[in-house]
Enzyme design. Sequence first.
Site, PDB file in Angstrom:
ATOM      1  N   GLU A  52     -29.111  36.077 -29.089  1.00 29.34           N
ATOM      2  CA  GLU A  52     -30.401  35.741 -29.692  1.00 29.34           C
ATOM      3  C   GLU A  52     -30.393  34.237 -29.950  1.00 29.34           C
ATOM      4  O   GLU A  52     -29.651  33.748 -30.806  1.00 29.34           O
ATOM      5  CB  GLU A  52     -30.570  36.553 -30.990  1.00 29.34           C
ATOM      6  CG  GLU A  52     -31.842  36.267 -31.718  1.00 29.34           C
ATOM      7  CD  GLU A  52     -33.065  36.361 -30.832  1.00 29.34           C
ATOM      8  OE1 GLU A  52     -33.808  35.369 -30.744  1.00 29.34           O
ATOM      9  OE2 GLU A  52     -33.269  37.435 -30.206  1.00 29.34           O
ATOM     10  N   SER A  53     -31.225  33.538 -29.175  1.00 31.67           N
ATOM     11  CA  SER A  53     -31.125  32.073 -29.201  1.00 31.67           C
ATOM     12  C   SER A  53     -31.551  31.474 -30.545  1.00 31.67           C
ATOM     13  O   SER A  53     -31.052  30.412 -30.922  1.00 31.67           O
ATOM     14  CB  SER A  53     -31.935  31.462 -28.055  1.00 31.67           C
ATOM     15  OG  SER A  53     -33.294  31.802 -28.181  1.00 31.67           O
ATOM     16  N   CYS A  83     -28.976  33.886 -20.205  1.00 33.35           N
ATOM     17  CA  CYS A  83     -30.049  34.447 -21.028  1.00 33.35           C
ATOM     18  C   CYS A  83     -30.291  33.597 -22.288  1.00 33.35           C
ATOM     19  O   CYS A  83     -30.840  32.513 -22.172  1.00 33.35           O
ATOM     20  CB  CYS A  83     -29.753  35.907 -21.350  1.00 33.35           C
ATOM     21  SG  CYS A  83     -31.256  36.798 -21.778  1.00 33.35           S
ATOM     22  N   ARG A 112     -39.164  31.978 -23.608  1.00 28.51           N
ATOM     23  CA  ARG A 112     -38.366  33.065 -24.207  1.00 28.51           C
ATOM     24  C   ARG A 112     -39.059  34.410 -24.024  1.00 28.51           C
ATOM     25  O   ARG A 112     -40.284  34.498 -24.082  1.00 28.51           O
ATOM     26  CB  ARG A 112     -38.189  32.846 -25.713  1.00 28.51           C
ATOM     27  CG  ARG A 112     -37.202  31.790 -26.076  1.00 28.51           C
ATOM     28  CD  ARG A 112     -37.010  31.749 -27.585  1.00 28.51           C
ATOM     29  NE  ARG A 112     -36.415  32.967 -28.090  1.00 28.51           N
ATOM     30  CZ  ARG A 112     -36.834  33.629 -29.166  1.00 28.51           C
ATOM     31  NH1 ARG A 112     -37.863  33.208 -29.860  1.00 28.51           N
ATOM     32  NH2 ARG A 112     -36.228  34.724 -29.558  1.00 28.51           N
ATOM     33  N   ILE A 141     -32.339  41.331 -19.978  1.00 28.92           N
ATOM     34  CA  ILE A 141     -32.544  41.946 -21.296  1.00 28.92           C
ATOM     35  C   ILE A 141     -33.374  40.991 -22.153  1.00 28.92           C
ATOM     36  O   ILE A 141     -32.880  39.949 -22.579  1.00 28.92           O
ATOM     37  CB  ILE A 141     -31.189  42.238 -21.989  1.00 28.92           C
ATOM     38  CG1 ILE A 141     -30.306  43.105 -21.077  1.00 28.92           C
ATOM     39  CG2 ILE A 141     -31.410  42.915 -23.337  1.00 28.92           C
ATOM     40  CD1 ILE A 141     -28.868  43.240 -21.561  1.00 28.92           C
ATOM     41  N   ARG A 142     -34.612  41.356 -22.366  1.00 32.24           N
ATOM     42  CA  ARG A 142     -35.537  40.422 -23.056  1.00 32.24           C
ATOM     43  C   ARG A 142     -35.304  39.000 -22.556  1.00 32.24           C
ATOM     44  O   ARG A 142     -35.094  38.054 -23.335  1.00 32.24           O
ATOM     45  CB  ARG A 142     -35.386  40.523 -24.571  1.00 32.24           C
ATOM     46  CG  ARG A 142     -35.949  41.822 -25.133  1.00 32.24           C
ATOM     47  CD  ARG A 142     -35.967  41.865 -26.639  1.00 32.24           C
ATOM     48  NE  ARG A 142     -36.923  40.923 -27.210  1.00 32.24           N
ATOM     49  CZ  ARG A 142     -38.248  41.089 -27.223  1.00 32.24           C
ATOM     50  NH1 ARG A 142     -38.790  42.166 -26.687  1.00 32.24           N
ATOM     51  NH2 ARG A 142     -39.031  40.203 -27.774  1.00 32.24           N
ATOM     52  N   HIS A 177     -27.634  38.555 -16.847  1.00 33.53           N
ATOM     53  CA  HIS A 177     -26.284  38.685 -17.425  1.00 33.53           C
ATOM     54  C   HIS A 177     -25.282  39.187 -16.390  1.00 33.53           C
ATOM     55  O   HIS A 177     -25.014  40.389 -16.337  1.00 33.53           O
ATOM     56  CB  HIS A 177     -26.312  39.746 -18.535  1.00 33.53           C
ATOM     57  CG  HIS A 177     -27.071  39.384 -19.755  1.00 33.53           C
ATOM     58  ND1 HIS A 177     -26.474  38.849 -20.866  1.00 33.53           N
ATOM     59  CD2 HIS A 177     -28.372  39.511 -20.052  1.00 33.53           C
ATOM     60  CE1 HIS A 177     -27.383  38.665 -21.806  1.00 33.53           C
ATOM     61  NE2 HIS A 177     -28.548  39.053 -21.345  1.00 33.53           N
ATOM     62  N   GLU A 179     -22.201  39.047 -16.553  1.00 30.29           N
ATOM     63  CA  GLU A 179     -21.005  39.543 -17.255  1.00 30.29           C
ATOM     64  C   GLU A 179     -21.101  41.032 -17.573  1.00 30.29           C
ATOM     65  O   GLU A 179     -20.097  41.638 -17.959  1.00 30.29           O
ATOM     66  CB  GLU A 179     -20.760  38.730 -18.537  1.00 30.29           C
ATOM     67  CG  GLU A 179     -21.671  39.026 -19.722  1.00 30.29           C
ATOM     68  CD  GLU A 179     -23.085  38.444 -19.598  1.00 30.29           C
ATOM     69  OE1 GLU A 179     -23.433  37.899 -18.523  1.00 30.29           O
ATOM     70  OE2 GLU A 179     -23.849  38.550 -20.568  1.00 30.29           O
TER      71      GLU A 179
HETATM   72  N1  LIG Z   1     -30.318  38.957 -23.638  1.00 31.04           N
HETATM   73  C1  LIG Z   1     -30.607  37.834 -24.245  1.00 31.04           C
HETATM   74  O1  LIG Z   1     -29.791  36.920 -24.351  1.00 31.04           O
HETATM   75  C2  LIG Z   1     -31.957  37.773 -24.887  1.00 31.04           C
HETATM   76  C3  LIG Z   1     -32.391  36.391 -25.279  1.00 31.04           C
HETATM   77  C4  LIG Z   1     -33.364  36.472 -26.434  1.00 31.04           C
HETATM   78  N2  LIG Z   1     -34.596  37.068 -26.041  1.00 31.04           N
HETATM   79  C5  LIG Z   1     -33.573  35.093 -27.020  1.00 31.04           C
HETATM   80  O2  LIG Z   1     -34.639  34.613 -27.089  1.00 31.04           O
HETATM   81  O3  LIG Z   1     -32.642  34.472 -27.417  1.00 31.04           O
END
Ligand SMILES: NC(=O)CC[C@H](N)C(=O)O
Length: 205
Positions: A52-53, A83, A112, A141-142, A177, A179
């Site tokens: 989560e940034s 991500c 984002r 993922i998001r 991702h 990984e």
């Molecule tokens: N899988 C992720 O790293 C998601 C990133 C997340 N949506 C963000 O804004 O940081």
Amino acid sequence: MSDRTPTIGVLALQGDVREHLTALATADALARPVRRAEELDDIDGLVIPGGESTTMSKLAGVFGMLEPLRAFIRAGKPVYGTCAGMIMVAEKILDGREDQETFGGVDMIVRRNAFGRQNESFEAAVEVAGIDGGPVEGVFIRAPWVESVGAEVEVLAEHGGHTVAVRQGNVLATSFHPELTGDHRVHAFFVDMVRNAACGDPGRI
Ligand SMILES: NC(=O)CC[C@H](N)C(=O)O
């Protein structure tokens, strides 16, 4: 290319650190978590994981890592952001928190949660320039996408008409991702970037 096994850190403020440590070890690097600025002195390259940034950015401030990481990137040390990590190496974010700081390093604007609005999480085969052996399985993922890039940025992959992998010199970033799959070709590509940088060759593709 240097024969020395490179030491690569994974920024361990928040996010999927363990998976990157495993992927890097599989790709023949010595991998270790990094939480403090002093630890940057002992590594040849750094992975910034997904997570989560907004939280990562806040913690980087709290732990005094913002400026040391910016200096690390400016010094030409290889960095790979996945991500949330991609967001952290962007010069500018759309749909971020107003006060969200990044490390920068790639002259790009990243949006984002761009894929997340339609579809929280999906996998797709992604052809990545410089990665041989067919497409990689991209886990999104998001995920962010890259809205626009400056002249110095190489676009390495697109999905659904959007840029999802880029490189600017020593900095590599993917929306997805690698990984989280058993396929560690992207990590191996990054380990090569680190080896090449360690022997003075910027290793551009
Ligand atoms: N899988 C992720 O790293 C998601 C990133 C997340 N949506 C963000 O804004 O940081």
